[in-house]
Design an enzyme around this catalytic site. Sequence first.
Site, PDB file in Angstrom:
ATOM      1  N   ARG A  69       3.104  -5.036  16.465  1.00  0.00           N
ATOM      2  CA  ARG A  69       1.720  -4.524  16.359  1.00  0.00           C
ATOM      3  C   ARG A  69       0.737  -5.584  16.860  1.00  0.00           C
ATOM      4  O   ARG A  69      -0.302  -5.259  17.428  1.00  0.00           O
ATOM      5  CB  ARG A  69       1.425  -4.119  14.904  1.00  0.00           C
ATOM      6  CG  ARG A  69       2.361  -3.023  14.395  1.00  0.00           C
ATOM      7  CD  ARG A  69       2.200  -2.799  12.901  1.00  0.00           C
ATOM      8  NE  ARG A  69       2.505  -4.004  12.125  1.00  0.00           N
ATOM      9  CZ  ARG A  69       2.328  -4.111  10.816  1.00  0.00           C
ATOM     10  NH1 ARG A  69       1.845  -3.092  10.123  1.00  0.00           N
ATOM     11  NH2 ARG A  69       2.641  -5.230  10.177  1.00  0.00           N
ATOM     12  N   ASP A  72      -2.382  -8.485  11.467  1.00  0.00           N
ATOM     13  CA  ASP A  72      -3.781  -8.813  11.191  1.00  0.00           C
ATOM     14  C   ASP A  72      -4.307  -9.979  12.015  1.00  0.00           C
ATOM     15  O   ASP A  72      -5.512 -10.249  12.008  1.00  0.00           O
ATOM     16  CB  ASP A  72      -3.939  -9.124   9.697  1.00  0.00           C
ATOM     17  CG  ASP A  72      -3.570  -7.920   8.847  1.00  0.00           C
ATOM     18  OD1 ASP A  72      -3.993  -6.814   9.203  1.00  0.00           O
ATOM     19  OD2 ASP A  72      -2.843  -8.085   7.852  1.00  0.00           O
ATOM     20  N   HIS A 111       5.295 -12.998   7.099  1.00  0.00           N
ATOM     21  CA  HIS A 111       5.558 -11.616   6.687  1.00  0.00           C
ATOM     22  C   HIS A 111       6.731 -11.588   5.720  1.00  0.00           C
ATOM     23  O   HIS A 111       7.653 -12.395   5.835  1.00  0.00           O
ATOM     24  CB  HIS A 111       5.861 -10.721   7.900  1.00  0.00           C
ATOM     25  CG  HIS A 111       5.683  -9.276   7.609  1.00  0.00           C
ATOM     26  ND1 HIS A 111       6.690  -8.495   7.087  1.00  0.00           N
ATOM     27  CD2 HIS A 111       4.603  -8.478   7.708  1.00  0.00           C
ATOM     28  CE1 HIS A 111       6.229  -7.273   6.904  1.00  0.00           C
ATOM     29  NE2 HIS A 111       4.963  -7.230   7.266  1.00  0.00           N
ATOM     30  N   HIS A 147      -2.278  -8.729   1.785  1.00  0.00           N
ATOM     31  CA  HIS A 147      -1.912  -7.494   2.501  1.00  0.00           C
ATOM     32  C   HIS A 147      -3.053  -7.157   3.480  1.00  0.00           C
ATOM     33  O   HIS A 147      -3.409  -7.981   4.300  1.00  0.00           O
ATOM     34  CB  HIS A 147      -1.637  -6.416   1.439  1.00  0.00           C
ATOM     35  CG  HIS A 147      -0.992  -5.155   1.945  1.00  0.00           C
ATOM     36  ND1 HIS A 147      -0.366  -5.044   3.149  1.00  0.00           N
ATOM     37  CD2 HIS A 147      -0.897  -3.917   1.372  1.00  0.00           C
ATOM     38  CE1 HIS A 147       0.100  -3.813   3.315  1.00  0.00           C
ATOM     39  NE2 HIS A 147      -0.226  -3.103   2.239  1.00  0.00           N
ATOM     40  N   SER A 188       0.835  -1.215   0.000  1.00  0.00           N
ATOM     41  CA  SER A 188       0.000   0.000   0.000  1.00  0.00           C
ATOM     42  C   SER A 188       0.867   1.262   0.000  1.00  0.00           C
ATOM     43  O   SER A 188       0.529   2.264  -0.666  1.00  0.00           O
ATOM     44  CB  SER A 188      -0.962   0.017   1.201  1.00  0.00           C
ATOM     45  OG  SER A 188      -0.280  -0.178   2.406  1.00  0.00           O
TER      46      SER A 188
END
Length: 438
Positions: free
Chosen positions: A326, A372, A317, A270, A240
């Site tokens: 995160r 995620d 990843h 993604h 992105s």
Amino acid sequence: MDPLKQKFQEKSTALKAEIKALLKEQGNTIVDEVKLSQVYGGMRGVKSMVWETSQLDANDGIRFRGYSIPELKDKLPKGAGNQPLPEALFWLMLVGEIPTEKETKWLTDQWTNRSNVPEHTFKVLDALPKDTHPMTQFVTAITSMQSTSVFTRRYAEGMRKSEYWDATYEDTMNLIARLPRVASYIYRRTYHNSKFITPDISLDWGANFAHMLGVEGADFKDLMRLYLTIHADHEGGNASAHATHLVGSTLSDAYLSFAGGMSALAGPLHGLANQEVIKWILRMIDTLGTRQPTKEQIVDYVNSTIAAGQVVPGYGHAVLREPDPRFIAQKRFAEEYIKDSELINVVWKCFEVIPPILKSLGKVKNPWPNVDAHSGAILVHYGLTEYSFYTVLFGVSRALGVLSQLCWSRALGFPLERPKSVTTSFMVEYLKKNSVNA
Ligand code: HAX
């Protein structure tokens, strides 16, 4: 000139001069070499672009202007809540300094003042079928606002190159200010019979977004502040960010550049992975017939996913080689704010059992959870159950990083991106002549 713009001008003028001197003195110094496997392997690891706002380390994770996520939680202003304010992170990314409470409040007020969405954007959204995926609606809405671009208007009027950054800054501030209204409009029209909620201008950017989504309570406001902070940037090579950067390099304005980035975020490898994770967990619970699956049951389900030729969403990843900070930040949030959620317990059990399975495949470079893997279970806990919307939340946050960098790219005068491509037959011939094994 406003204080943030003024600071940005000073900092970017200084860095531009520094880069000019670096290029003059060391422009021919080799900083990387590229292997055939990288050319065919999605350019992993090739150092080929500059991104000022954040940098990713494979083991330590993301650092925003040098600050890790735990450091940001400690140092960024928190406003009325207990989590860092995303507007403070934007300030940090744009000018490299932690803002004061007063500066952060100034930015919150700026975004409130700039948050009016053009009427035609709502009409464009209303013209779409309600079952249009929220990310498609989001990209459409962003593109529709392009008619208000300051950059595009001033470019048509003959703006000087030296003013590009100024017009980009204006577009960036306006676009970010409007995104919570656009995103909550999409959410309410799609899932709540178009019962829209009036903004509360006394709230900060993230809390007002939470309010307009229709989920009340101080904890959810804090969740949104944290969520919008940790998803904001992940250096420049992720899809992105890179898509925004590439489109922006053609002098497309911030709206078109960001819409390009959001099209990339909408892919399942993604940002769409955040909806895929919760879908996968809910399907597992449904298939197993229990909301409290054992570790053994999860292992079997993961193996069946892999045997079906699918990836396990939320794991792996392209750069990271340790659990994503995160993910850990969201786990800490859940430990602190939420007690005994069956769904969150499933996420934590997955964290225990999935990495060894992925490791055992022998080909997965990073078996650990990414950003995620956790978010969906927390959102469901607060009643935001419509998972097709989750990537839009990610997108609102991602605007902060990719658009602050777009300001930098304009200020530093970065050129049109144009890497070299070759055909496989070119490569075969090249290897015949140059291979180390020849
Ligand atoms: N489950 C099963 N297999 C996986 C896997 C996973 N979670 N992650 C990687 N692999 C496989 C790859 O598909 C690849 O298999 P093939 O050689 O058969 O094609 C192999 O392991 C090597 O892949 P890799 O080098 O470790 O990973 P990549 O850099 O190619 O891909 C991805 C990174 C994130 C795309 C990958 O790990 C993946 O598909 N994960 C699941 C989807 C996901 O969670 N995406 C979100 C990533 C974070 C993000 O961008 N969020 O927005």
